[in-house]
Design a protein around this motif. Structure first.
Motif, PDB file in Angstrom:
ATOM      1  N   CYS A 135     -59.487  19.529  21.222  1.00  8.91           N
ATOM      2  CA  CYS A 135     -60.487  20.147  22.093  1.00  8.91           C
ATOM      3  C   CYS A 135     -60.506  21.674  21.944  1.00  8.91           C
ATOM      4  CB  CYS A 135     -60.227  19.742  23.544  1.00  8.91           C
ATOM      5  SG  CYS A 135     -60.475  17.984  23.850  1.00  8.91           S
TER       6      CYS A 135
ATOM      7  N   PRO B  15     -54.593  14.240  28.742  1.00  5.61           N
ATOM      8  CA  PRO B  15     -55.889  13.586  28.513  1.00  5.61           C
ATOM      9  C   PRO B  15     -56.829  14.015  29.640  1.00  5.61           C
ATOM     10  CG  PRO B  15     -54.349  12.028  29.460  1.00  5.61           C
ATOM     11  CD  PRO B  15     -53.602  13.316  29.306  1.00  5.61           C
ATOM     12  N   TYR B  16     -57.500  15.123  29.452  1.00  3.63           N
ATOM     13  CA  TYR B  16     -58.123  15.816  30.590  1.00  3.63           C
ATOM     14  C   TYR B  16     -59.248  15.041  31.267  1.00  3.63           C
ATOM     15  CZ  TYR B  16     -62.302  17.323  27.970  1.00  3.63           C
ATOM     16  OH  TYR B  16     -63.477  17.362  27.265  1.00  3.63           O
TER      17      TYR B  16
ATOM     18  N   GLU C  24     -50.254  19.445  27.004  1.00  4.02           N
ATOM     19  CA  GLU C  24     -51.355  18.616  26.529  1.00  4.02           C
ATOM     20  C   GLU C  24     -51.550  17.430  27.459  1.00  4.02           C
ATOM     21  OE1 GLU C  24     -52.375  19.097  21.916  1.00  4.02           O
ATOM     22  OE2 GLU C  24     -50.807  17.637  22.347  1.00  4.02           O
TER      23      GLU C  24
ATOM     24  N   SER D 105     -56.017  19.731  25.451  1.00  2.00           N
ATOM     25  CA  SER D 105     -56.076  18.350  24.995  1.00  2.00           C
ATOM     26  C   SER D 105     -56.259  18.343  23.487  1.00  2.00           C
ATOM     27  CB  SER D 105     -57.246  17.602  25.652  1.00  2.00           C
ATOM     28  OG  SER D 105     -57.037  17.430  27.042  1.00  2.00           O
ATOM     29  N   GLU D 106     -55.731  17.323  22.865  1.00  2.00           N
ATOM     30  CA  GLU D 106     -55.789  17.224  21.409  1.00  2.00           C
ATOM     31  C   GLU D 106     -57.222  17.299  20.900  1.00  2.00           C
ATOM     32  OE1 GLU D 106     -54.820  13.901  17.964  1.00  2.00           O
ATOM     33  OE2 GLU D 106     -53.634  13.889  19.813  1.00  2.00           O
TER      34      GLU D 106
END
Length: 210
Positions: free
Chosen positions: A12, A34-35, A32, A9-10
């Protein structure tokens, strides 16, 4: 499957592993997601990693690795020409391992402690006080790393995986400005990593202020 698949994820911790994979020129695909958001991506991640965290790495044989430090050490074994993990005979290895695990076991977890005070039964009236206390403690932990850091990278002239953590985690709470003010040596190391051609685009994509 003939290549790695890195689920991240961005901004992270998966960015740390992405830097390592770029350094060894591993063949990998980055997914990628949005975890933390409920949905198919989160459901798939939970099937691969019960904690639902990133990075989660699918290996070429289909098996799964989690925990960034474990992945870093795996890449060192899988790509023996790498230099970001000192070899077993290298005199810098004990210090490298000490601080790699210190960052992972002591500093890294504090980022989750303050993200969701409700999880720890912290009342709404005290949540900001709690976050501020965690931020202060995190900076105290980083100060121990600052004291032993060399120049231009943590181990001196040699780039190591510890530098990857520094370059990424300075953007986390309490933020880049606070990090730069309190930890000038580590901030310079992060700047040096950010200017390396193989990492510049990755860090700019995840942290536009890099």
């Amino acid at each position: 499957m003939s290549k790695y698949v890195l689920i991240g994820s961005e901004g992270c911790g998966s960015v740390i592993v992405e830097l390592a994979m770029r350094e060894v020129q591993a063949e990998f695909e980055l997914e990628e997601i949005p975890y933390l958001e409920p949905g198919p991506d989160r459901d798939r991640l939970l099937e691969l990693n019960p904690l639902g965290q990133v990075p989660t790495l699918i290996m070429p044989d289909g098996s799964v690795m989690t925990e960034s430090a474990a992945i870093i050490l795996h890449l060192a074994d899988a790509f023996p020409d790498q230099r970001f993990v000192p070899s077993s005979s290298d005199p810098q290895r004990p210090g490298f391992l000490r601080w790699l695990l210190y960052i992972n076991s002591e500093i890294y977890p504090t980022t989750t402690f303050a993200d969701d005070p409700d999880r720890w039964k912290i009342s709404e009236t005290r949540s900001q006080e709690y976050k501020d206390a965690i931020d202060q403690y995190r900076m105290e932990l980083w100060a121990n790393v600052e004291q032993v850091a060399d120049d231009p990278y943590f181990l001196g002239e040699r780039l190591s995986a510890v530098d990857f953590y520094i370059a990424v985690m300075r953007h986390w709470r309490p933020g880049k400005k606070a990090f730069a003010k309190a930890l000038p040596k580590l901030n310079t190391i992060a700047d040096n990593v950010s200017r390396l051609p193989q990492f510049e685009s990755i860090l700019k994509r995840n942290f536009p202020d890099s």
